[in-house]
Design a protein around this motif. Structure first.
Motif, PDB file in Angstrom:
ATOM      1  N   ALA A  23       0.841  -1.206   0.000  1.00  0.00           N
ATOM      2  CA  ALA A  23       0.000   0.000   0.000  1.00  0.00           C
ATOM      3  C   ALA A  23       0.872   1.251   0.000  1.00  0.00           C
ATOM      4  O   ALA A  23       2.088   1.176   0.192  1.00  0.00           O
ATOM      5  N   CYS A  24       0.222   2.428  -0.166  1.00  0.00           N
ATOM      6  CA  CYS A  24       1.016   3.670  -0.229  1.00  0.00           C
ATOM      7  C   CYS A  24       1.330   4.224   1.161  1.00  0.00           C
ATOM      8  O   CYS A  24       2.300   4.935   1.333  1.00  0.00           O
ATOM      9  N   TYR A  25       0.499   3.897   2.156  1.00  0.00           N
ATOM     10  CA  TYR A  25       0.674   4.368   3.544  1.00  0.00           C
ATOM     11  C   TYR A  25       0.735   5.894   3.631  1.00  0.00           C
ATOM     12  O   TYR A  25       1.347   6.445   4.535  1.00  0.00           O
ATOM     13  N   SER A  26       0.107   6.563   2.679  1.00  0.00           N
ATOM     14  CA  SER A  26       0.163   8.021   2.668  1.00  0.00           C
ATOM     15  C   SER A  26      -0.984   8.596   3.499  1.00  0.00           C
ATOM     16  O   SER A  26      -2.087   8.043   3.529  1.00  0.00           O
TER      17      SER A  26
ATOM     18  N   ASP B 247      -2.539  11.128   2.762  1.00  0.00           N
ATOM     19  CA  ASP B 247      -3.528  11.639   1.810  1.00  0.00           C
ATOM     20  C   ASP B 247      -4.430  10.545   1.249  1.00  0.00           C
ATOM     21  O   ASP B 247      -5.387  10.837   0.541  1.00  0.00           O
ATOM     22  N   CYS B 248      -4.096   9.286   1.522  1.00  0.00           N
ATOM     23  CA  CYS B 248      -4.871   8.179   0.961  1.00  0.00           C
ATOM     24  C   CYS B 248      -5.990   7.827   1.937  1.00  0.00           C
ATOM     25  O   CYS B 248      -5.744   7.469   3.087  1.00  0.00           O
ATOM     26  N   HIS B 249      -7.229   7.949   1.475  1.00  0.00           N
ATOM     27  CA  HIS B 249      -8.375   7.701   2.359  1.00  0.00           C
ATOM     28  C   HIS B 249      -8.316   6.293   2.955  1.00  0.00           C
ATOM     29  O   HIS B 249      -8.532   6.098   4.149  1.00  0.00           O
ATOM     30  N   GLU B 250      -8.016   5.306   2.111  1.00  0.00           N
ATOM     31  CA  GLU B 250      -8.006   3.919   2.599  1.00  0.00           C
ATOM     32  C   GLU B 250      -6.885   3.706   3.608  1.00  0.00           C
ATOM     33  O   GLU B 250      -7.098   3.132   4.677  1.00  0.00           O
ATOM     34  N   CYS B 251      -5.680   4.173   3.270  1.00  0.00           N
ATOM     35  CA  CYS B 251      -4.543   3.943   4.172  1.00  0.00           C
ATOM     36  C   CYS B 251      -4.715   4.679   5.501  1.00  0.00           C
ATOM     37  O   CYS B 251      -4.414   4.126   6.555  1.00  0.00           O
ATOM     38  N   ASN B 252      -5.231   5.914   5.460  1.00  0.00           N
ATOM     39  CA  ASN B 252      -5.327   6.614   6.745  1.00  0.00           C
ATOM     40  C   ASN B 252      -6.549   6.180   7.561  1.00  0.00           C
ATOM     41  O   ASN B 252      -6.773   6.664   8.661  1.00  0.00           O
TER      42      ASN B 252
ATOM     43  N   MET C 248      -7.177  -2.044   0.871  1.00  0.00           N
ATOM     44  CA  MET C 248      -8.124  -1.461  -0.085  1.00  0.00           C
ATOM     45  C   MET C 248      -7.449  -0.367  -0.915  1.00  0.00           C
ATOM     46  O   MET C 248      -8.055   0.205  -1.815  1.00  0.00           O
ATOM     47  N   CYS C 249      -6.192  -0.039  -0.586  1.00  0.00           N
ATOM     48  CA  CYS C 249      -5.465   1.036  -1.281  1.00  0.00           C
ATOM     49  C   CYS C 249      -5.294   0.667  -2.755  1.00  0.00           C
ATOM     50  O   CYS C 249      -5.005  -0.473  -3.094  1.00  0.00           O
ATOM     51  N   LYS C 250      -5.471   1.661  -3.620  1.00  0.00           N
ATOM     52  CA  LYS C 250      -5.345   1.431  -5.061  1.00  0.00           C
ATOM     53  C   LYS C 250      -3.952   0.893  -5.399  1.00  0.00           C
ATOM     54  O   LYS C 250      -3.795  -0.016  -6.207  1.00  0.00           O
TER      55      LYS C 250
HETATM   56 ZN   LIG Z   1      -2.963   4.051   0.185  1.00  0.00          ZN
END
Ligand SMILES: [Zn+2]
Ligand SMILES: [Zn+2]
Length: 242
Positions: A88-91, A93-98, A104-106
């Motif tokens: 995952a991106c773990y950002s 700004d990412c709705h799924e990660c945060n 579920m992250c793209k």
């Molecule tokens: Zn993400």
């Protein structure tokens, strides 16, 4: 460079294929696979019942780094590693990660090992390397044990979704590899009564090694047995791992 990979040829049919012209980019890592778990989802891919688009086999691979890209400084040739296929991106700004829904992250779905984990050698792409997808393992850990990192992580993720207390009781339904990991986690988390239910006597015997209470699912008295061992309360947690 050519790599041998196991690929699904047709339903119930796997082929060892030579994948040609793979090259290690500046941010990539090349790994020689030494052990790779076979997930239930791999079996579904081979036998035609898998519900997701990727048909790549093997996402629990551990091995030795054979080559690192020119921009890699934190890994070296010879390092023993476990490698994640999706990362995952773990950002923030990412709705799924945060929201803690990394799976579920793209980017999680877009990333993958090349050609796949069930290959003699495979490339870990720059994205995975940069986002924590490569874990160095200690010399004391076998590659076979390291191959359990991803499935065990899935179980721990499930445990992080609910609350529990010391001396709680649990019923694990289905005690294949995943169910056994849940039973062992229950032990680590201080559960007092660990009921393991399955139809398979071999698996039930295996669960007994860990002081679990093994119950054959065909036993019509299972409910009474569990109640009688829990002061008529029933269990605090049920995990379905069938
Ligand atoms: Zn993400
Ligand atoms: Zn899996």
């Amino acid at each position: 460079m050519s790599m041998k990979a196991a690929v699904v040829k047709s339903n119930s049919n796997i082929e060892i294929k030579n994948i040609e012209n793979q090259s290690v980019g500046p941010g990539d890592i090349l790994v020689k696979m030494r052990a790779c778990g076979i997930c239930g989802s791999d079996v579904e891919k081979v036998f035609g019942k898998y519900g997701q688009p990727s048909m790549r086999l093997g996402h629990e691979p551990a091995g030795i780094i054979m080559e690192v890209g020119s921009e890699i400084s934190n890994f070296s040739v010879g390092d023993r590693v476990f490698t994640h296929h999706h990362v995952a991106c773990y950002s923030d700004d990412c709705h799924e990660c945060n929201h803690g829904n990394e799976t579920m992250c793209k980017k999680y779905y877009e990333s993958n090992l090349e050609p796949c984990g069930l290959a003699d050698e495979y490339i870990v792409p720059e994205w995975n390397v940069k986002h924590g997808g490569v874990l160095k393992i200690p010399d004391s850990m076998s590659f076979e044990d390291a191959a359990m990192i991803e499935p065990l992580a899935c179980c721990i993720r499930a445990w992080n979704k609910f609350t529990h207390k010391n001396n709680d009781s649990i019923a694990v339904l289905g005690i294949g590899p995943t169910g056994i990991m849940h039973a062992l986690l229950a032990k680590i988390y201080g559960f007092e009564k660990i009921f393991c239910l399955d139809f398979n006597e071999f698996r039930l015997d295996f669960a007994k090694k860990f002081e679990a209470i093994a119950i054959n699912s065909g036993n019509t008295n299972a409910l009474e047995q569990i109640k009688s061992e829990t002061a008529n309360q029933g269990v605090d947690v049920v995990i379905v791992a069938t």
